[in-house]
Design a protein around this motif. Sequence first.
Motif, mmCIF file in Angstrom:
data_model
loop_
_atom_site.group_PDB
_atom_site.id
_atom_site.type_symbol
_atom_site.label_atom_id
_atom_site.label_comp_id
_atom_site.label_asym_id
_atom_site.label_seq_id
_atom_site.Cartn_x
_atom_site.Cartn_y
_atom_site.Cartn_z
ATOM 1 N N ALA A 253 0.838 -1.203 0.000
ATOM 2 C CA ALA A 253 0.000 0.000 0.000
ATOM 3 C C ALA A 253 0.871 1.251 0.000
ATOM 4 O O ALA A 253 0.592 2.232 -0.702
ATOM 5 N N ARG A 254 1.939 1.239 0.778
ATOM 6 C CA ARG A 254 2.854 2.385 0.802
ATOM 7 C C ARG A 254 3.590 2.531 -0.533
ATOM 8 O O ARG A 254 3.833 3.647 -1.002
ATOM 9 N N TRP A 255 3.957 1.431 -1.119
ATOM 10 C CA TRP A 255 4.594 1.431 -2.425
ATOM 11 C C TRP A 255 3.653 2.032 -3.475
ATOM 12 O O TRP A 255 4.065 2.887 -4.278
ATOM 13 N N ASP A 256 2.407 1.618 -3.461
ATOM 14 C CA ASP A 256 1.415 2.144 -4.390
ATOM 15 C C ASP A 256 1.317 3.666 -4.283
ATOM 16 O O ASP A 256 1.331 4.383 -5.296
ATOM 17 N N ALA A 257 1.241 4.179 -3.066
ATOM 18 C CA ALA A 257 1.112 5.625 -2.877
ATOM 19 C C ALA A 257 2.354 6.363 -3.354
ATOM 20 O O ALA A 257 2.261 7.437 -3.957
ATOM 21 N N ALA A 258 3.531 5.787 -3.090
ATOM 22 C CA ALA A 258 4.778 6.457 -3.457
ATOM 23 C C ALA A 258 4.962 6.552 -4.969
ATOM 24 O O ALA A 258 5.688 7.424 -5.447
ATOM 25 N N LEU A 259 4.307 5.670 -5.709
ATOM 26 C CA LEU A 259 4.411 5.709 -7.161
ATOM 27 C C LEU A 259 3.631 6.867 -7.771
ATOM 28 O O LEU A 259 3.796 7.187 -8.948
ATOM 29 N N ASP A 260 2.756 7.484 -6.999
ATOM 30 C CA ASP A 260 2.094 8.704 -7.436
ATOM 31 C C ASP A 260 2.950 9.895 -7.036
ATOM 32 O O ASP A 260 3.664 9.857 -6.046
ATOM 33 N N GLY A 261 2.872 10.956 -7.791
ATOM 34 C CA GLY A 261 3.701 12.108 -7.476
ATOM 35 C C GLY A 261 5.156 11.843 -7.807
ATOM 36 O O GLY A 261 5.508 10.936 -8.557
ATOM 37 N N ALA A 262 6.029 12.660 -7.223
ATOM 38 C CA ALA A 262 7.452 12.605 -7.556
ATOM 39 C C ALA A 262 8.291 12.015 -6.433
ATOM 40 O O ALA A 262 9.494 12.263 -6.364
ATOM 41 N N ALA A 263 7.686 11.224 -5.557
ATOM 42 C CA ALA A 263 8.426 10.686 -4.420
ATOM 43 C C ALA A 263 9.577 9.795 -4.853
ATOM 44 O O ALA A 263 10.668 9.857 -4.290
ATOM 45 N N LEU A 264 9.332 8.964 -5.863
ATOM 46 C CA LEU A 264 10.353 8.017 -6.307
ATOM 47 C C LEU A 264 10.986 8.413 -7.624
ATOM 48 O O LEU A 264 12.197 8.338 -7.785
ATOM 49 N N LEU A 265 10.157 8.792 -8.585
ATOM 50 C CA LEU A 265 10.629 9.094 -9.933
ATOM 51 C C LEU A 265 9.920 10.319 -10.478
ATOM 52 O O LEU A 265 8.800 10.640 -10.070
ATOM 53 N N SER A 266 10.551 10.965 -11.438
ATOM 54 C CA SER A 266 9.920 12.082 -12.131
ATOM 55 C C SER A 266 8.760 11.571 -12.979
ATOM 56 O O SER A 266 8.666 10.370 -13.290
ATOM 57 N N GLU A 267 7.877 12.474 -13.357
ATOM 58 C CA GLU A 267 6.758 12.093 -14.212
ATOM 59 C C GLU A 267 7.269 11.563 -15.551
ATOM 60 O O GLU A 267 6.688 10.627 -16.111
ATOM 61 N N ALA A 268 8.345 12.119 -16.063
ATOM 62 C CA ALA A 268 8.897 11.644 -17.337
ATOM 63 C C ALA A 268 9.402 10.211 -17.211
ATOM 64 O O ALA A 268 9.183 9.375 -18.103
ATOM 65 N N SER A 269 10.069 9.907 -16.104
ATOM 66 C CA SER A 269 10.581 8.552 -15.905
ATOM 67 C C SER A 269 9.445 7.555 -15.755
ATOM 68 O O SER A 269 9.496 6.436 -16.295
#
Length: 355
Positions: A253-269
Amino acid sequence: MALAAPRAIAQIDRPTPDELAAFDAFADSFLTERTIPGALVALASGGEVVLTRTYGLADVELAVPVSDSTVFEIGSISKQFVAVAVMRLVEEGALGLDDPIQQHLPEIPSEWYGATVRQLLTHTSGIPDYEEIRSYDVYRFRLTPEEIIQIAHSRPMDFPPGTGWYYSNTGYVLLSRIVERVEGQPLGRVLATRIFGPLGMTQTRLADPEAIIPHRASGYWVDRTGALINRPPTETSSTLGAGGLLSSARDLARWDAALDGAALLSEASKAEMWAPVAAPGLEAPEYGFGWELAPYRGLRTHRHSGQVAGFTAYFARFPDQDAAVIVFLNRYQAQSWPLIERALDTLVPGLDPPE
């Protein structure tokens, strides 16, 4: 890079008590008919598990029930974590998607020269799948990277790099090794410091039969008579990021949330990671960098299944609904799709009727 906190929980439709009761009855019957010891089904939103259903036993011999804290092996769902680790290195300029892999792994067979990091990520390298050659039993043994390469190299290339698509666990073992080479430390440590620690994913790590892992489920299979039998945990060295992680519903669930926004990667990536692969003369298989991307009954998804020699898992994100569905089973070759599909029908609003 600091990682953002999970977003607020969205207001999503939840099943009625009658719908949950019907699902529970189906799940109980499903596990009994297929000799599956235990299961967990969860709905996540906003970085939190908003609904959990648990069934049966995490450990049959000790009669330990599955709980919302139970940790399961997740098999090929692991690939998406390696893909994110690769993309973070790409963003930092330490790695290029179109780098030929021999640039980072000069010890590979010359026949594999010219395959790129991108092609490993998308299963378009043509490098044979060592698991297919040796079966899931390969995960029971301690193997060196050289031994995995030797197994895969026992078969000719499936096709020249970039000219076809064929699922290859070897590609993600090689990606794991590339990450280790660039970072200068083992994959488990890279993932822990880069992803798991900052996100508070305290129950996610590489499998290790010798480690003491709280709340770890035992894995099972059935023999030729249909009797339940133990399966040893996955050896870390035999799979690395191709399928070697354990996790929990809370952590996914935390992984799912982090994939939104720029927490892990830029929108381009992320756009690149979630773009269906294309190869000359190939109809796109709707696979990105460690993610299956085909819509499911009218809804956009990022998803992947996972299977190792004692477990079956499924993780599907529905970004437009701000929902993710997680299914864990502690049995190999469980023919799990009827349960997964029933879970999706029950938990995700807006699905088109089945054809």
